[in-house]
Design a protein around this motif. Sequence first.
Motif, PDB file in Angstrom:
ATOM      1  N   THR A   1     -42.333  48.602 -48.281  1.00  0.00           N
ATOM      2  CA  THR A   1     -40.971  48.694 -48.820  1.00  0.00           C
ATOM      3  C   THR A   1     -40.870  49.853 -49.807  1.00  0.00           C
ATOM      4  OG1 THR A   1     -40.782  46.280 -48.664  1.00  0.00           O
ATOM      5  CG2 THR A   1     -39.144  47.423 -50.004  1.00  0.00           C
ATOM      6  N   ALA A   2     -41.896  50.025 -50.616  1.00  0.00           N
ATOM      7  CA  ALA A   2     -41.833  50.936 -51.760  1.00  0.00           C
ATOM      8  C   ALA A   2     -41.761  52.408 -51.369  1.00  0.00           C
ATOM      9  CB  ALA A   2     -43.043  50.712 -52.665  1.00  0.00           C
ATOM     10  N   GLU A   3     -42.540  52.829 -50.351  1.00  0.00           N
ATOM     11  CA  GLU A   3     -42.573  54.266 -50.076  1.00  0.00           C
ATOM     12  C   GLU A   3     -41.264  54.819 -49.522  1.00  0.00           C
ATOM     13  OE1 GLU A   3     -44.936  57.803 -47.705  1.00  0.00           O
ATOM     14  OE2 GLU A   3     -45.932  55.877 -47.969  1.00  0.00           O
ATOM     15  N   PRO A   4     -40.703  54.241 -48.424  1.00  0.00           N
ATOM     16  CA  PRO A   4     -39.417  54.778 -47.954  1.00  0.00           C
ATOM     17  C   PRO A   4     -38.345  54.742 -49.034  1.00  0.00           C
ATOM     18  CG  PRO A   4     -40.354  53.282 -46.324  1.00  0.00           C
ATOM     19  CD  PRO A   4     -41.180  53.139 -47.568  1.00  0.00           C
ATOM     20  N   LEU A   5     -38.322  53.654 -49.809  1.00  0.00           N
ATOM     21  CA  LEU A   5     -37.315  53.507 -50.862  1.00  0.00           C
ATOM     22  C   LEU A   5     -37.497  54.565 -51.953  1.00  0.00           C
ATOM     23  CD1 LEU A   5     -34.939  51.718 -51.673  1.00  0.00           C
ATOM     24  CD2 LEU A   5     -36.549  50.272 -52.926  1.00  0.00           C
TER      25      LEU A   5
ATOM     26  N   SER B   1     -35.005  49.753 -56.025  1.00  0.00           N
ATOM     27  CA  SER B   1     -35.845  50.877 -56.466  1.00  0.00           C
ATOM     28  C   SER B   1     -36.140  50.854 -57.961  1.00  0.00           C
ATOM     29  CB  SER B   1     -35.184  52.210 -56.097  1.00  0.00           C
ATOM     30  OG  SER B   1     -33.926  52.337 -56.736  1.00  0.00           O
ATOM     31  N   THR B   2     -35.410  50.027 -58.718  1.00  0.00           N
ATOM     32  CA  THR B   2     -35.665  49.954 -60.158  1.00  0.00           C
ATOM     33  C   THR B   2     -36.886  49.081 -60.481  1.00  0.00           C
ATOM     34  OG1 THR B   2     -34.141  48.083 -60.395  1.00  0.00           O
ATOM     35  CG2 THR B   2     -33.227  50.293 -60.702  1.00  0.00           C
ATOM     36  N   PHE B   3     -37.355  48.328 -59.511  1.00  0.00           N
ATOM     37  CA  PHE B   3     -38.510  47.463 -59.733  1.00  0.00           C
ATOM     38  C   PHE B   3     -39.802  48.272 -59.622  1.00  0.00           C
ATOM     39  CE2 PHE B   3     -35.232  44.451 -58.610  1.00  0.00           C
ATOM     40  CZ  PHE B   3     -35.521  43.342 -59.379  1.00  0.00           C
ATOM     41  N   ALA B   4     -40.875  47.749 -60.212  1.00  0.00           N
ATOM     42  CA  ALA B   4     -42.193  48.376 -60.087  1.00  0.00           C
ATOM     43  C   ALA B   4     -42.617  48.382 -58.614  1.00  0.00           C
ATOM     44  CB  ALA B   4     -43.217  47.620 -60.931  1.00  0.00           C
TER      45      ALA B   4
ATOM     46  N   ALA C   1     -36.723  60.191 -45.545  1.00  0.00           N
ATOM     47  CA  ALA C   1     -37.644  59.223 -46.138  1.00  0.00           C
ATOM     48  C   ALA C   1     -38.481  58.543 -45.059  1.00  0.00           C
ATOM     49  CB  ALA C   1     -36.867  58.182 -46.941  1.00  0.00           C
ATOM     50  N   MET C   2     -37.837  58.189 -43.963  1.00  0.00           N
ATOM     51  CA  MET C   2     -38.560  57.500 -42.894  1.00  0.00           C
ATOM     52  C   MET C   2     -39.528  58.429 -42.169  1.00  0.00           C
ATOM     53  SD  MET C   2     -37.830  54.398 -43.177  1.00  0.00           S
ATOM     54  CE  MET C   2     -39.139  54.152 -42.018  1.00  0.00           C
ATOM     55  N   ARG C   3     -39.115  59.664 -41.877  1.00  0.00           N
ATOM     56  CA  ARG C   3     -40.020  60.525 -41.104  1.00  0.00           C
ATOM     57  C   ARG C   3     -41.240  60.950 -41.916  1.00  0.00           C
ATOM     58  NH1 ARG C   3     -39.334  66.287 -41.725  1.00  0.00           N
ATOM     59  NH2 ARG C   3     -37.431  66.828 -42.860  1.00  0.00           N
ATOM     60  N   PHE C   4     -41.072  61.118 -43.218  1.00  0.00           N
ATOM     61  CA  PHE C   4     -42.243  61.456 -44.028  1.00  0.00           C
ATOM     62  C   PHE C   4     -43.159  60.247 -44.219  1.00  0.00           C
ATOM     63  CE2 PHE C   4     -40.135  65.434 -45.038  1.00  0.00           C
ATOM     64  CZ  PHE C   4     -41.209  66.298 -45.195  1.00  0.00           C
ATOM     65  N   THR C   5     -42.578  59.057 -44.249  1.00  0.00           N
ATOM     66  CA  THR C   5     -43.412  57.852 -44.289  1.00  0.00           C
ATOM     67  C   THR C   5     -44.206  57.721 -42.998  1.00  0.00           C
ATOM     68  OG1 THR C   5     -41.789  56.746 -45.718  1.00  0.00           O
ATOM     69  CG2 THR C   5     -43.408  55.358 -44.616  1.00  0.00           C
TER      70      THR C   5
ATOM     71  N   VAL D   1     -38.590  48.346 -40.694  1.00  0.00           N
ATOM     72  CA  VAL D   1     -37.995  47.042 -40.981  1.00  0.00           C
ATOM     73  C   VAL D   1     -37.907  46.798 -42.490  1.00  0.00           C
ATOM     74  CG1 VAL D   1     -38.393  44.539 -40.841  1.00  0.00           C
ATOM     75  CG2 VAL D   1     -38.584  45.961 -38.789  1.00  0.00           C
ATOM     76  N   PHE D   2     -39.006  47.001 -43.197  1.00  0.00           N
ATOM     77  CA  PHE D   2     -39.007  46.699 -44.636  1.00  0.00           C
ATOM     78  C   PHE D   2     -38.357  47.821 -45.454  1.00  0.00           C
ATOM     79  CE2 PHE D   2     -42.134  43.834 -42.916  1.00  0.00           C
ATOM     80  CZ  PHE D   2     -41.963  42.685 -43.663  1.00  0.00           C
ATOM     81  N   GLY D   3     -38.778  49.059 -45.211  1.00  0.00           N
ATOM     82  CA  GLY D   3     -38.200  50.182 -45.936  1.00  0.00           C
ATOM     83  C   GLY D   3     -36.765  50.441 -45.554  1.00  0.00           C
ATOM     84  N   GLY D   4     -36.455  50.325 -44.260  1.00  0.00           N
ATOM     85  CA  GLY D   4     -35.090  50.573 -43.785  1.00  0.00           C
ATOM     86  C   GLY D   4     -34.102  49.584 -44.359  1.00  0.00           C
ATOM     87  N   ASN D   5     -34.450  48.301 -44.359  1.00  0.00           N
ATOM     88  CA  ASN D   5     -33.551  47.293 -44.931  1.00  0.00           C
ATOM     89  C   ASN D   5     -33.369  47.485 -46.435  1.00  0.00           C
ATOM     90  OD1 ASN D   5     -32.499  45.382 -42.947  1.00  0.00           O
ATOM     91  ND2 ASN D   5     -34.631  44.907 -42.488  1.00  0.00           N
ATOM     92  N   ALA D   6     -34.448  47.858 -47.133  1.00  0.00           N
ATOM     93  CA  ALA D   6     -34.342  48.107 -48.574  1.00  0.00           C
ATOM     94  C   ALA D   6     -33.417  49.285 -48.862  1.00  0.00           C
ATOM     95  CB  ALA D   6     -35.729  48.362 -49.158  1.00  0.00           C
TER      96      ALA D   6
END
Length: 505
Positions: free
Chosen positions: A105-109, A378-381, A130-134, A361-366
């Motif tokens: 979740t964290a990297e794409p976000l 994105s404000t969370f650790a 964000a997705m293609r670099f992930t 699924v996780f990064g895209g939904n976030a």
Amino acid sequence: MKFKNYLVFNVSVIILLLLVLVGVFAPETLEQTSANAQSFITDSFGWYYLMVVTFFVIICLYLLISPVGKIKLGKQEDKPEFSRLVWLAMLFSAGMGIGLVFYGTAEPLSHYAISSPTNEIGTDQGMRDAMRFTYFHWGIHAWAVYGIVALSLAYTTFRKGRNSLISSTLKPLLGDSMDGRLGRIIDIIAVFATVTGIATTLGFGAVQINGGLSFLYGIPSSFLTQFIIIIIVTVLFLLSAISGLGKGIKILSNANMILAFILFLFVFILGNTVFILNLFTDTIGTYLQNLIRMSFRIAPLNGENRQWIDAWTIFYWAWWIAWSPFVGIFIARISKGRTIREFVTYVLFIPSLIGFLWFTVFGGNAMLIEHKGLGSISTFATEETLFALLEHYPLSSVLSILAIVLIGVFFITSADSGTFVLGMLSANGIQNPSNRIKIIWGLLLTTISLVLLYSGGLQALQNMMIIAALPFSVIMILMTVSLLKEVHHEKAEYESKWKKKKGSI
């Protein structure tokens, strides 16, 4: 245990114990020294990391289409020890493990909302970038690094009958010197790289379990909490390690895949399914279209972009290289009886696709939740972003507990596999290291993870990993050249015998 027979084990343990002592009694010195070394390496050798990892990709693709792809990793009559599904589960659990859950979740976000690789924060294009670099960081390049080491070791061990050691793979190139002092130095470097790679991953696991408990129950995020988590998991993975490869690791790897699939399915179905499928389809295309450009992107004239590349791409390339002795030896150990072509196909592409789906699924939904203004995940650790995402779904508490269990099982699997591999590396390449050696390595891995977390948190772990990866990358280049030399020599011998046989007829 005789010193002569276990030279790599004894010297490696001594070096690592010295590192532990420095971390305990002079944590600030260790943190500062490792940070300076890490900064120097990323500034001076960033271009090198990009070039060498892309070189490994090219070699893997060449082996895929080359006639040498028909060569079996073992004797002609050898059959695979594990079914294809179990084989994939084991190599995926070892190869990505906790990192996939930690960054899923964290990297794409982060690329979308905090620091964009293309300076497109919060835009539609920023989401695609964000997705293609992930994908780039977790895809073919990562698995090519693992694949080169695993192929070299599997070919050397099962085809040529040599010891399962990094030094043994270099014999075709460097000859009998690999049986002497130089060979032992190479194996010690491999052990050091492996320990730092695994210790980093164990640190990630402890921090994320702590993050989940903090998010759900308000348990403080602190070194003391992480210490308790690591001690509990250490007991569990040592029990698993003692049970052996065919029981503990196999069972845990299957459990990993089942738990991961359940969590994936819930988020996929309960999230915006059509959007996720569209995003996956679109970004697979942009990933493939921009693969060459991303592979060599170093941004020499843009300080902001270069800083991003150092923090993400160079870090990942170092992580994969540092992890490659561990993952490579483990994958080699479970890949007997496969052909080179089958090996490259499944190791390079299937785990990459699974990873791409997971991140989408996780990064895209976030990203979509933030894009629509429905939340500020994105404000969370970093270690809390997965749990912050799950908070937006029904049964969020159940899903979060499932995620913590998944992280814990990945944690145990990585540590379990790590003790097995370190046992092989440090005991002259034996296929089934003794429980005594595995327990010693398990305890040492735990201690190093704790010391590095104590001296500088995750940053100290990452610094040590980048430092260890540099010398091992040179060894990997030599392994690649040695492998190519030997498989082509075998192919030439086979063709020569065939011509003689044909001529006699």
